[in-house]
Design a protein around this motif. Structure first.
Motif, short mmCIF file in Angstrom:
data_model
loop_
_atom_site.label_atom_id
_atom_site.label_comp_id
_atom_site.label_asym_id
_atom_site.label_seq_id
_atom_site.Cartn_x
_atom_site.Cartn_y
_atom_site.Cartn_z
N ALA A 108 1.77 4.37 14.06
CA ALA A 108 0.40 4.25 14.57
C ALA A 108 -0.49 5.35 13.97
O ALA A 108 -1.59 5.07 13.48
CB ALA A 108 0.40 4.33 16.09
N LYS A 109 0.00 6.58 14.01
CA LYS A 109 -0.80 7.69 13.48
C LYS A 109 -0.99 7.57 11.96
O LYS A 109 -2.10 7.78 11.45
CB LYS A 109 -0.12 9.03 13.81
N SER A 110 0.08 7.20 11.27
CA SER A 110 0.00 7.09 9.80
C SER A 110 -0.96 5.98 9.38
O SER A 110 -1.72 6.13 8.41
CB SER A 110 1.39 6.82 9.22
N LEU A 111 -0.93 4.85 10.09
CA LEU A 111 -1.80 3.74 9.74
C LEU A 111 -3.27 4.11 9.97
O LEU A 111 -4.14 3.81 9.13
CB LEU A 111 -1.44 2.49 10.56
N GLU A 152 -4.59 7.05 9.92
CA GLU A 152 -4.97 8.01 8.87
C GLU A 152 -5.19 7.31 7.54
O GLU A 152 -6.16 7.58 6.83
CB GLU A 152 -3.87 9.07 8.73
N SER A 153 -4.30 6.39 7.21
CA SER A 153 -4.39 5.67 5.93
C SER A 153 -5.67 4.84 5.85
O SER A 153 -6.30 4.74 4.79
CB SER A 153 -3.17 4.76 5.76
N LEU A 154 -6.09 4.24 6.97
CA LEU A 154 -7.30 3.41 6.98
C LEU A 154 -8.57 4.23 7.14
O LEU A 154 -9.67 3.72 6.98
CB LEU A 154 -7.21 2.37 8.09
N GLY A 155 -8.41 5.49 7.51
CA GLY A 155 -9.59 6.36 7.65
C GLY A 155 -10.34 6.17 8.94
O GLY A 155 -11.54 6.49 9.02
N VAL A 156 -9.67 5.69 9.99
CA VAL A 156 -10.35 5.48 11.26
C VAL A 156 -10.17 6.72 12.14
O VAL A 156 -9.29 7.56 11.90
CB VAL A 156 -9.81 4.23 12.00
N GLU A 157 -10.99 6.85 13.17
CA GLU A 157 -10.84 7.96 14.10
C GLU A 157 -9.64 7.70 15.00
O GLU A 157 -9.49 6.60 15.54
CB GLU A 157 -12.10 8.13 14.96
N LYS A 200 3.25 0.31 2.61
CA LYS A 200 4.56 0.78 3.06
C LYS A 200 4.59 0.92 4.59
O LYS A 200 5.58 0.56 5.24
CB LYS A 200 4.88 2.12 2.39
N ILE A 201 3.51 1.45 5.15
CA ILE A 201 3.43 1.59 6.63
C ILE A 201 3.46 0.22 7.29
O ILE A 201 4.19 0.00 8.27
CB ILE A 201 2.14 2.34 7.02
N LEU A 202 2.68 -0.71 6.75
CA LEU A 202 2.60 -2.04 7.33
C LEU A 202 3.96 -2.75 7.27
O LEU A 202 4.35 -3.44 8.22
CB LEU A 202 1.53 -2.88 6.62
N GLU A 203 4.67 -2.62 6.18
CA GLU A 203 5.96 -3.28 6.05
C GLU A 203 6.96 -2.71 7.06
O GLU A 203 7.81 -3.44 7.58
CB GLU A 203 6.50 -3.14 4.63
#
Length: 633
Positions: free
Chosen positions: A395-398, A400-405, A508-511
């Motif tokens: 959850a945290k990595s995704l 961060e990867s998408l750039g959301v708060e 990679k996170i999504l998979e």
């Protein structure tokens, strides 16, 4: 058998201007179709004489032979229950008609003349035949027998009607089958002699498929084969069977020994579709004479493929196309709501599971559409008693990867306080223990949305809505649920589709999220951080529940039929008793949880099945499942 009827489209070997040999060929094939439990068999246009006889149609010898052959066929088919339809040139009131002759058990049931006669490049039928359009309430004499004759005939077998039209009739602006459908016919049989040209078969196939969809029926088409080919035209023997916009069976053209194509059409499904999904009842009707057939063949075994994953196209290219469209619908729906409300942020709970991941991806696309910053998305991860490090980190990595708060709010302390307030022992892991967590998370999201001028985006999918697998006033509630029309079996594919278009890190996170077991994570985690509460261990495989949902809601199938279809579809995967036990649970939960659907939030409809009480599914919350369960037993 479960509302299925077997039909056959036949393109036999044809001998031009040799009715007796054609009759022998027809009988040979007819006996084979009867052995195969065929209820109705269709042969091509003018198959008794041959379509390309031209001026030989004026010859008395040919026509007398046609009449003798028809009588021979009747005498030889007295014991056959199969209804069969053959094409023949017949005289009526000193006019020659291109006719479809419907026969069974040694009897002529009725004769339908071709309504529209072509007079174009390859075909000069008006030189020999008269149009049958407008002929009603008449009889034709065949070998001394009076037989119903006209374009106002429908034939009734089992508990449904079928209609007949001839070749060119389908190509006209208003085919007779449209009026036949509006007046109740469910199957339509077209005797044809359509020659083959480059790419013509594609047009013909599309025409048959589309007509079956427009009529919400089964369309059976049989055309003349290669032995009809003579002089300047070549015939391929194209046979097609379609059901409500889908081709069920089709032959390879240009076969020297003729062709027989079979399909089992689901008549019950067609009836339900007409009643439930369309404005069929408002169609303009005409009066028809009903001709009853004798008892026809019943199926012993259904020969048809049943897709175990009806929501998921098996073809990868088609699946990607479907995912792209669904994702676009979800994002467009949310964009409209965000634009309309003028909210500063969208707020959602991000667990690291499938549903919240898809919701976040939709939110991200929504901001792209609106030209807004990804920071206008507030994702909140709320670890509790059962949250594992794998889902938490994903959850945290995704985010961060998408750039959301991203904000993290641990709910364990608040839940423990609530347990104390209501006098609940936190060591008792019951429904109170679970639902407290879900409601605490929803309260946080709602209050944050108020504080930030935001809108809470829901994450629950269609399968969970069907089963009621959500906490009332907990994850059941949001301000707009983007996943409400997406079944669980499709969620993984949607995320995978987004992953295939994302950068390497996000992909990679999504998979990894896709490969994580489905869980609400409301029970304490294991010693080694493993997920101990797996949803499908509790309520059963989602692939089964989605199959049950599809056939029950879309086609009104009863439990016994659904069980039969599921056993066929999941052969080698689940045994009958396993399927039956989960089907029983599905029925119970579907009925018991209508009260949750009655007040579910808005959300975009993405497919033909949706459970919104404001649209597709209106059901009393207090309805009992007894009759459905009794039938299953």
């Amino acid at each position: 058998m479960y509302g299925f009827v077997r039909v056959a489209a036949v393109s036999p070997k044809v001998y031009i201007a040799q009715p007796q040999k054609n009759g022998e060929e027809i009988l040979k094939v007819l006996n084979k179709t009867a052995e195969n439990d065929t209820a109705i068999a269709l042969f091509p246009e003018l198959c008794i004489s041959g379509y390309t006889c031209a001026d030989l149609f004026f010859q008395d010898n040919l026509l007398k032979s046609v009449y003798r052959t028809l009588e021979d066929i009747l005498e030889s088919s007295v014991s056959l229950e199969t209804v069969f339809i053959v094409g023949a040139p017949l005289w009526h009131k000193n006019r020659l008609y291109n006719c479809a002759v419907v026969c069974q058990k040694g009897d002529f049931l009725g004769v339908v003349p071709k309504s529209y006669i072509p007079n174009k490049k390859e075909f000069y039928e008006k030189r020999w035949f008269v149009e049958g359009k407008g002929i009603r309430d008449e009889e034709i004499e065949i070998n001394g027998k009076k037989v119903p004759f006209g374009t106002d005939l429908l034939f009734r077998t089992y508990d449904f009607d079928f209609g007949v039209e001839v070749c060119e009739d389908l190509w006209t602006v208003i085919p007779p089958s449209l009026y036949q459908a509006a007046s109740g016919a469910l199957l339509f049989f077209n005797l044809s002699a359509s020659n083959d040209l480059v790419a013509k078969y594609e047009y013909r196939r599309e025409l048959v498929k589309t007509q079956s969809a427009r009529c919400i029926g089964g369309y059976i088409y049989a055309s003349a084969g290669v032995h009809e080919s003579t002089t300047d035209v070549v015939y391929g023997g194209h046979c097609i069977i379609a059901e409500n916009g889908a081709v069920l069976a089709e032959n390879r053209r240009f076969e020297r020994e003729g062709a027989v194509v079979y399909a089992d059409i689901d008549v019950e499904r067609l009836k339900f579709t007409r009643v439930s999904e369309t404005s069929f009842a408002d169609s303009e009707t005409k009066s028809f004479r009903i001709v009853k057939t004798y008892k026809t063949k019943t199926l012993k075994n259904i020969d048809r493929f049943f897709d175990p994953h009806p929501f998921v196209p098996s073809n990868p290219a088609k699946r990607d196309e479907r995912c792209e469209e669904i994702f676009a619908i979800q994002a467009a729906g949310l964009a409209k709501r965000v634009e309309h409300t003028g909210v500063k942020k969208v707020v959602l709970g991000l667990s690291g599971g499938l549903d919240s991941t898809l919701a976040l991806l939709v939110c991200s696309e929504c901001m792209n559409i609106l030209g807004r910053s990804q920071k206008d998305i507030l994702a909140v991860t709320m670890p509790g008693f059962g949250t594992t490090s794998r889902t938490h980190e994903n959850a945290k990595s995704l985010a961060e990867s998408l750039g959301v708060e991203l904000r993290e709010i641990d709910i364990t302390k608040a839940c423990m306080q609530h347990f104390e307030d209501i006098g609940h022992n936190p060591q008792v892991h019951d429904v109170t223990y679970e639902n407290t967590q879900a409601r605490e998370r929803t309260q946080i999201l709602m209050d944050l949305a108020n504080k930030e001028g935001g809108l809470v985006v829901g994450t629950g999918d269609l399968s969970e809505i069907a089963l009621g697998f959500s906490t009332y006033a907990g994850d059941h509630i949001s301000m707009y649920n983007v996943n409400s029309g997406v079944p669980k079996t499709l969620v993984r594919y949607l995320i995978h589709w987004v992953a295939s278009k994302s950068d390497e890190k996000t992909s990679k996170i999504l998979e990894d999220i896709i490969s994580t077991p489905v869980s609400p994570e409301l029970m304490p985690k294991g010693e080694n951080e493993e997920i101990v509460q797996k949803t499908e261990d509790i309520i059963g495989p989602y692939e089964l529940h989605d199959f049950f949902l599809y056939h029950m809601v879309k086609y009104g199938a009863n439990p016994k039929k659904i069980l039969y279809l599921a056993v066929r579809a999941f052969d080698g995967i689940y045994d009958k008793e396993t399927i039956k036990s989960w089907l029983r649970l599905f029925v119970k939960r579907f009925f018991a949880n209508q009260f949750k659907r009655s007040c579910m939030p808005d959300g975009p409809k993405v497919g033909t099945i949706a459970l919104s009480p404001r649209g597709d599914w209106r059901m009393p919350s207090d309805a009992k499942a007894d009759e459905w369960l009794r039938e299953l037993e």
